[in-house]
Design an enzyme around this catalytic site. Structure first.
Site, PDB file in Angstrom:
ATOM      1  N   ASN A 141      87.122  85.025 -26.049  1.00  0.00           N
ATOM      2  CA  ASN A 141      86.059  85.686 -26.989  1.00  0.00           C
ATOM      3  C   ASN A 141      84.511  85.813 -26.418  1.00  0.00           C
ATOM      4  O   ASN A 141      83.507  86.186 -26.812  1.00  0.00           O
ATOM      5  CB  ASN A 141      85.777  85.091 -28.160  1.00  0.00           C
ATOM      6  CG  ASN A 141      85.399  86.052 -29.203  1.00  0.00           C
ATOM      7  OD1 ASN A 141      85.963  87.097 -29.346  1.00  0.00           O
ATOM      8  ND2 ASN A 141      84.887  85.756 -30.503  1.00  0.00           N
ATOM      9  N   TYR A 177      81.876  73.998 -30.851  1.00  0.00           N
ATOM     10  CA  TYR A 177      80.400  74.414 -30.205  1.00  0.00           C
ATOM     11  C   TYR A 177      80.044  73.108 -29.542  1.00  0.00           C
ATOM     12  O   TYR A 177      78.698  73.283 -29.017  1.00  0.00           O
ATOM     13  CB  TYR A 177      79.652  75.087 -31.150  1.00  0.00           C
ATOM     14  CG  TYR A 177      79.910  76.373 -31.558  1.00  0.00           C
ATOM     15  CD1 TYR A 177      80.912  77.265 -31.000  1.00  0.00           C
ATOM     16  CD2 TYR A 177      79.250  76.995 -32.921  1.00  0.00           C
ATOM     17  CE1 TYR A 177      81.044  78.553 -31.341  1.00  0.00           C
ATOM     18  CE2 TYR A 177      79.731  78.394 -33.142  1.00  0.00           C
ATOM     19  CZ  TYR A 177      80.569  79.229 -32.358  1.00  0.00           C
ATOM     20  OH  TYR A 177      80.872  80.566 -32.705  1.00  0.00           O
ATOM     21  N   THR A 227      86.394  89.885 -27.920  1.00  0.00           N
ATOM     22  CA  THR A 227      87.770  90.486 -27.891  1.00  0.00           C
ATOM     23  C   THR A 227      87.372  91.743 -28.783  1.00  0.00           C
ATOM     24  O   THR A 227      87.995  92.927 -28.364  1.00  0.00           O
ATOM     25  CB  THR A 227      88.823  89.573 -28.549  1.00  0.00           C
ATOM     26  OG1 THR A 227      88.518  88.147 -28.077  1.00  0.00           O
ATOM     27  CG2 THR A 227      89.952  90.255 -28.261  1.00  0.00           C
ATOM     28  N   ARG A 228      87.022  91.755 -29.870  1.00  0.00           N
ATOM     29  CA  ARG A 228      86.784  92.934 -30.810  1.00  0.00           C
ATOM     30  C   ARG A 228      85.840  94.195 -30.381  1.00  0.00           C
ATOM     31  O   ARG A 228      85.933  95.110 -30.657  1.00  0.00           O
ATOM     32  CB  ARG A 228      86.317  92.431 -32.273  1.00  0.00           C
ATOM     33  CG  ARG A 228      85.134  91.704 -32.105  1.00  0.00           C
ATOM     34  CD  ARG A 228      84.773  91.194 -33.702  1.00  0.00           C
ATOM     35  NE  ARG A 228      83.542  90.350 -33.662  1.00  0.00           N
ATOM     36  CZ  ARG A 228      83.586  89.050 -33.461  1.00  0.00           C
ATOM     37  NH1 ARG A 228      84.553  88.212 -33.060  1.00  0.00           N
ATOM     38  NH2 ARG A 228      82.361  88.320 -33.354  1.00  0.00           N
ATOM     39  N   HIS A 232      89.127  84.864 -37.372  1.00  0.00           N
ATOM     40  CA  HIS A 232      88.666  83.292 -36.803  1.00  0.00           C
ATOM     41  C   HIS A 232      88.686  82.475 -38.063  1.00  0.00           C
ATOM     42  O   HIS A 232      88.501  82.828 -39.092  1.00  0.00           O
ATOM     43  CB  HIS A 232      87.491  83.303 -36.117  1.00  0.00           C
ATOM     44  CG  HIS A 232      87.114  84.264 -34.790  1.00  0.00           C
ATOM     45  ND1 HIS A 232      87.622  83.612 -33.696  1.00  0.00           N
ATOM     46  CD2 HIS A 232      87.368  85.394 -34.664  1.00  0.00           C
ATOM     47  CE1 HIS A 232      87.605  84.597 -32.570  1.00  0.00           C
ATOM     48  NE2 HIS A 232      87.563  85.578 -33.236  1.00  0.00           N
ATOM     49  N   GLU A 243      93.114  78.223 -34.365  1.00  0.00           N
ATOM     50  CA  GLU A 243      92.502  78.799 -35.577  1.00  0.00           C
ATOM     51  C   GLU A 243      93.416  79.492 -36.315  1.00  0.00           C
ATOM     52  O   GLU A 243      94.036  80.399 -36.207  1.00  0.00           O
ATOM     53  CB  GLU A 243      91.322  79.930 -35.176  1.00  0.00           C
ATOM     54  CG  GLU A 243      90.362  79.307 -34.573  1.00  0.00           C
ATOM     55  CD  GLU A 243      89.314  79.994 -34.152  1.00  0.00           C
ATOM     56  OE1 GLU A 243      89.022  80.989 -34.509  1.00  0.00           O
ATOM     57  OE2 GLU A 243      88.210  79.485 -33.333  1.00  0.00           O
ATOM     58  N   GLU A 294      85.166  85.504 -40.135  1.00  0.00           N
ATOM     59  CA  GLU A 294      85.170  84.069 -39.746  1.00  0.00           C
ATOM     60  C   GLU A 294      85.370  83.207 -41.325  1.00  0.00           C
ATOM     61  O   GLU A 294      84.467  83.398 -42.166  1.00  0.00           O
ATOM     62  CB  GLU A 294      83.887  83.685 -39.169  1.00  0.00           C
ATOM     63  CG  GLU A 294      83.655  82.272 -38.779  1.00  0.00           C
ATOM     64  CD  GLU A 294      84.415  81.959 -37.424  1.00  0.00           C
ATOM     65  OE1 GLU A 294      85.495  81.170 -37.655  1.00  0.00           O
ATOM     66  OE2 GLU A 294      84.107  82.516 -36.361  1.00  0.00           O
TER      67      GLU A 294
HETATM   68  C1  LIG Z   1      84.318  79.082 -34.132  1.00  0.00           C
HETATM   69  C2  LIG Z   1      84.636  80.391 -33.451  1.00  0.00           C
HETATM   70  O1  LIG Z   1      85.288  80.598 -32.698  1.00  0.00           O
HETATM   71  N1  LIG Z   1      83.459  81.362 -33.773  1.00  0.00           N
HETATM   72  C3  LIG Z   1      83.614  82.607 -33.115  1.00  0.00           C
HETATM   73  C4  LIG Z   1      82.790  83.448 -33.505  1.00  0.00           C
HETATM   74  C5  LIG Z   1      82.934  85.082 -33.247  1.00  0.00           C
HETATM   75  O2  LIG Z   1      83.869  85.554 -33.497  1.00  0.00           O
HETATM   76  O3  LIG Z   1      82.008  85.792 -32.846  1.00  0.00           O
HETATM   77  C6  LIG Z   1      83.290  82.500 -31.408  1.00  0.00           C
HETATM   78  O4  LIG Z   1      82.583  81.445 -31.294  1.00  0.00           O
HETATM   79  O5  LIG Z   1      83.716  82.979 -30.931  1.00  0.00           O
HETATM   80 ZN   LIG Z   2      87.227  81.478 -33.195  1.00  0.00          ZN
END
Ligand SMILES: CC(=O)N[C@@H](CC(=O)O)C(=O)O
Ligand SMILES: [Zn+2]
Length: 313
Positions: free
Chosen positions: A70, A288, A167-168, A116, A24, A178
Site C-alpha cells: 500500500n 505503525y 493500491t486503490r 482494511h 487484515e 478501514e
Molecule cells: C492499518 C493500515 O494498514 N492502514 C492503511 C490505511 C490506508 O489504507 O490508507 C495503511 O497504512 O496502508
Molecule cells: Zn491495511
C-alpha cells in the site's frame, strides 16, 4: 448558493480489494467469499470484481513479504521495467496496475474499494485522498445516512508529505475502508459484518447513480490528516513510553494541550503540547510501530459537496 452539478461517466467497472495487507482478516474473508459466490455483490448496472491483492502475504498471514504493497504504487515503481529481481510487492503492484489501471489513464477502473482492518478503535472509517472528488464524497454521504445511527467517519489524507501511493490509487475514484478494532490475523464478527454492510450500501449507491438518480448537494464532515506523532524513543531507537491509558481507544476525540499522551515504563506522563485541539486517530495501530507512528493527528472540517449525476451522453 452554487447550483453546480458535477457529471461523471457511469461507474461500470468496480473492484473490491482485500488482502492488500495479508493479516487484515475481514477484507480477506469477504473477498474470498465473494470470489466463490458473487450473488451478494452483483448489481444489474455494475460489474463488480472481487480481488485478492497480496496472496503470498495472505498465505503467510503477514502484512507484506518484502515491502508494504500500500506504499508501492509510485510512478517510479509502475514505470520501471524489470522482473524477478524486484521486491515481490513491486512486481505485484505492476500486475495490479495492468489489470485495474493504468493509474491516471482513461482505461482505469472507475471505483476501487480497498478493505482494511486496524487494531485501533476507529470504528468504520473511509479513507479519501481528495477533497474535490465529489463522486466519492457523495458515496460517503449516502453510506453515512444509510448506516445511521451507527457512525462512519472520514479520514481525508491530502497531506503533501504524509500521503502515500496506495493500491486503490490506480482507480479513477479511490476509496479506502478501514474498520476496527480487530487484531492482526483475527476475525471479529462485528467488524466483518460492518464491513460487509458498508460494501453493500456502496454498491447500492453506484447502482442508483448508474440508473440516473441525481444526488443533491450536501455537506460531509471529514478529519483532515495533519501530523504523525511517534512514540518517545531512547537513543537506540527503542520505544520508551506507551500510549497513555487516557488516550488509548479514544480515536476521534479531541486531544487538548496538556492532555496525557504517553506513559513511560516508570509511570511518568507525557502530555500533548500542541497549540490547540486536534483529533487523533490510528491510535496504537500495530502496523505503525515500524513506521514510527503512535497516532496521526487530524483537524475536523466540513466539506460542501456538489450535486452529482451521470453524463447523459
Ligand atoms: C492499518 C493500515 O494498514 N492502514 C492503511 C490505511 C490506508 O489504507 O490508507 C495503511 O497504512 O496502508
Ligand atoms: Zn491495511
Amino acid at each position: 448558493m452554487s447550483s453546480d452539478v458535477c457529471c461523471f461517466a457511469e461507474a461500470r467497472r468496480v473492484a473490491i480489494f482485500g488482502g492488500t495487507h495479508g493479516n487484515e482478516m475481514s477484507g480477506i474473508m469477504l473477498v474470498s467469499m465473494w470470489t466463490k459466490n458473487d450473488s451478494e455483490i452483483r448489481r444489474s448496472r455494475v460489474h463488480t470484481k472481487p480481488f485478492m491483492c497480496n496472496p503470498r502475504a495472505v498465505e503467510k498471514c503477514a502484512r507484506y513479504i518484502d515491502t508494504d504493497l500500500n506504499r508501492a504504487f509510485t510512478a517510479e515503481n509502475l514505470s520501471t521495467p524489470g522482473g524477478d529481481e524486484l521486491p515481490y510487492e513491486v512486481r505485484r503492484a505492476k500486475e495490479i496496475n495492468q489489470i485495474f489501471g493504468p493509474k491516471g489513464s482513461p482505461d482505469a477502473y472507475d471505483v476501487i474499494f480497498d478493505l482494511h482492518n486496524t487494531t485501533s478503535n476507529m470504528g468504520s472509517t473511509f479513507i479519501l485522498e481528495s477533497s474535490t472528488d465529489h463522486f466519492n464524497l457523495q458515496i460517503v454521504h449516502y453510506i453515512k445516512k444509510a448506516m445511521a445511527p451507527e457512525s462512519c467517519m472520514v479520514l481525508l489524507n491530502e497531506h503533501p508529505q504524509l500521503k502515500y501511493a496506495t493500491t486503490r490509487s490506480v482507480a479513477k475514484h479511490a476509496v479506502g475502508l478501514e474498520v476496527g478494532p480487530q487484531p492482526q490475523g483475527v476475525l471479529r464478527s462485528n467488524i466483518f459484518e460492518s464491513m460487509r454492510m458498508i460494501v453493500k450500501h456502496a454498491l447500492d449507491f453506484i447502482e442508483l447513480f448508474n440508473s440516473g438518480v441525481e444526488f443533491p448537494a450536501c455537506r460531509v464532515e471529514v478529519f483532515r490528516v495533519h501530523e504523525r506523532v511517534d512514540y518517545p524513543r531512547d537513543t537506540n531507537g527503542n520505544i520508551s513510553a506507551m500510549v497513555h491509558p487516557h488516550l488509548q481507544d479514544c480515536d476521534w476525540e479531541p486531544l487538548n494541550p496538556g492532555d496525557p499522551m504517553f506513559q513511560t515504563f516508570d509511570g511518568r506522563t507525557i502530555v500533548y503540547e500542541g497549540a490547540g485541539p486536534v483529533y487523533p486517530t490510528f491510535i496504537n495501530e500495530a502496523a505503525y510501530y515500524e513506521k514510527h507512528q503512535a497516532f496521526v493527528t487530524t483537524f475536523r472540517e466540513t466539506l460542501a459537496v456538489n450535486s452529482i449525476r451521470k453524463n447523459t451522453k
